[in-house]
Motif scaffolding. Sequence first.
Motif, PDB file in Angstrom:
ATOM      1  N   ALA A  36       0.814  -1.220   0.000  1.00  0.00           N
ATOM      2  CA  ALA A  36       0.000   0.000   0.000  1.00  0.00           C
ATOM      3  C   ALA A  36       0.847   1.269   0.000  1.00  0.00           C
ATOM      4  CB  ALA A  36      -0.957  -0.008   1.189  1.00  0.00           C
ATOM      5  N   GLU A  39       2.048   2.256  -3.374  1.00  0.00           N
ATOM      6  CA  GLU A  39       1.000   2.553  -4.369  1.00  0.00           C
ATOM      7  C   GLU A  39       0.984   1.518  -5.490  1.00  0.00           C
ATOM      8  OE1 GLU A  39       1.318   6.643  -5.618  1.00  0.00           O
ATOM      9  OE2 GLU A  39       1.488   7.371  -3.564  1.00  0.00           O
ATOM     10  N   TYR A  40       1.052   0.266  -5.094  1.00  0.00           N
ATOM     11  CA  TYR A  40       1.019  -0.851  -6.048  1.00  0.00           C
ATOM     12  C   TYR A  40      -0.293  -0.831  -6.823  1.00  0.00           C
ATOM     13  CZ  TYR A  40       1.079  -5.686  -7.704  1.00  0.00           C
ATOM     14  OH  TYR A  40       1.046  -6.824  -8.496  1.00  0.00           O
ATOM     15  N   GLU A  41      -0.238  -0.847  -8.152  1.00  0.00           N
ATOM     16  CA  GLU A  41      -1.451  -0.604  -8.928  1.00  0.00           C
ATOM     17  C   GLU A  41      -1.625  -1.441 -10.181  1.00  0.00           C
ATOM     18  OE1 GLU A  41      -1.344   3.312 -11.073  1.00  0.00           O
ATOM     19  OE2 GLU A  41       0.575   3.561 -10.035  1.00  0.00           O
ATOM     20  N   ALA A  91      -8.331  -0.742  -4.967  1.00  0.00           N
ATOM     21  CA  ALA A  91      -8.343   0.230  -3.864  1.00  0.00           C
ATOM     22  C   ALA A  91      -9.218  -0.259  -2.715  1.00  0.00           C
ATOM     23  CB  ALA A  91      -8.832   1.583  -4.368  1.00  0.00           C
ATOM     24  N   CYS A  94      -7.366  -3.023  -0.922  1.00  0.00           N
ATOM     25  CA  CYS A  94      -6.291  -2.455  -0.110  1.00  0.00           C
ATOM     26  C   CYS A  94      -6.854  -1.851   1.179  1.00  0.00           C
ATOM     27  CB  CYS A  94      -5.538  -1.405  -0.918  1.00  0.00           C
ATOM     28  SG  CYS A  94      -4.098  -0.737  -0.083  1.00  0.00           S
ATOM     29  N   ARG A 237       4.386   0.317  -9.517  1.00  0.00           N
ATOM     30  CA  ARG A 237       4.489   0.799  -8.143  1.00  0.00           C
ATOM     31  C   ARG A 237       5.634   1.802  -8.030  1.00  0.00           C
ATOM     32  NH1 ARG A 237       9.116  -1.198  -5.831  1.00  0.00           N
ATOM     33  NH2 ARG A 237       9.826  -3.280  -6.429  1.00  0.00           N
ATOM     34  N   LEU A 238       5.682   2.478  -6.874  1.00  0.00           N
ATOM     35  CA  LEU A 238       6.804   3.349  -6.560  1.00  0.00           C
ATOM     36  C   LEU A 238       8.054   2.519  -6.288  1.00  0.00           C
ATOM     37  CD1 LEU A 238       5.038   5.742  -4.019  1.00  0.00           C
ATOM     38  CD2 LEU A 238       5.761   6.357  -6.342  1.00  0.00           C
ATOM     39  N   ARG A 267       8.673   5.411 -10.666  1.00  0.00           N
ATOM     40  CA  ARG A 267       7.842   4.216 -10.656  1.00  0.00           C
ATOM     41  C   ARG A 267       8.311   3.198 -11.693  1.00  0.00           C
ATOM     42  NH1 ARG A 267       2.552   4.878  -8.292  1.00  0.00           N
ATOM     43  NH2 ARG A 267       2.239   7.028  -7.617  1.00  0.00           N
TER      44      ARG A 267
END
Length: 290
Positions: A36, A39-41, A91, A94, A237-238, A267
């Motif tokens: 989280a 910012e895993y997306e 989201a 998460c 992700r970052l 990222r």
Amino acid sequence: MVGTGCGGSDGVAGGKSRFDDIYDRPDPRAYFRRLAPLEYEIPHHAQPVFRQVATERAALDDGRPHTPAVLDVCCSYGINAALLNHDVTLAEMCERYTSSACQAVSRAELARQDKEFYAERRRPDAVPVFGLDVAAPAVHYAIEVGLLDAAFTDDLEQGSPSPRLSRALAEVGLITLTGGGSYITARTFTELLDGVSRPVWVSAFVLRTVSYHPFVRTLAAHGLRTTVDVSRTYPQRLFTDERERQYAIAAVRALGGDPAGREEAGRFHTLHYESRPDWERRDRCLAEGL
């Protein structure tokens, strides 16, 4: 690793951080707590793509007794299956698994709640989803709460499919991948594609730090043509730190990519590869008697 469970110990490999310890947990709470903040997306971006591709692939099998199954490679806790077959977003997942209420319950109670949670959100167009991952605790949880219809822990980097996986491959019509391209090789795809009996499509999101060419060659050898739009990338992700950022920038440049505005901005980014049967090539070869 991020997005899969097909890896070794936690740490940094080749400059890329690894998160393998979160796949040996009995439930996905540690997975989401760790990812989280980064910012895993990528599963969020894959959700509409996989839904569309699964619908198109299923349409080919109209009239057959069973809907073709999706095989999610490096499936971990069934995240892609949850997003594919349920009215839920990444989201929301998460928020759910990092909430104080979720942290307070036992593993058994969480599994009970999850089974109910996903059953209530099951889509009417849900398709069978099989999971493949060497992380046994993760896939066992996904099976227990109803996200996967079948799960396998075969390590196809080291051996051939078990009899049980071999039988399941007969039902597979679509193979999906989000992230595992960093840790498995084309050998896994060879073992899978050698065992299928239906026409199989492959939809894969692969980091730009990784060459997908060996996979493309393997897919081509099995009659699949791969396309990719290199102008469009999907953030994953970052970076965990500056070391990882520098690793990614160098890796992308080494593969002929431009990290400006993407990896340089902090990222990991992926490309989406779509592989489908090369019917034109097949028909041409048949016409020419090849």
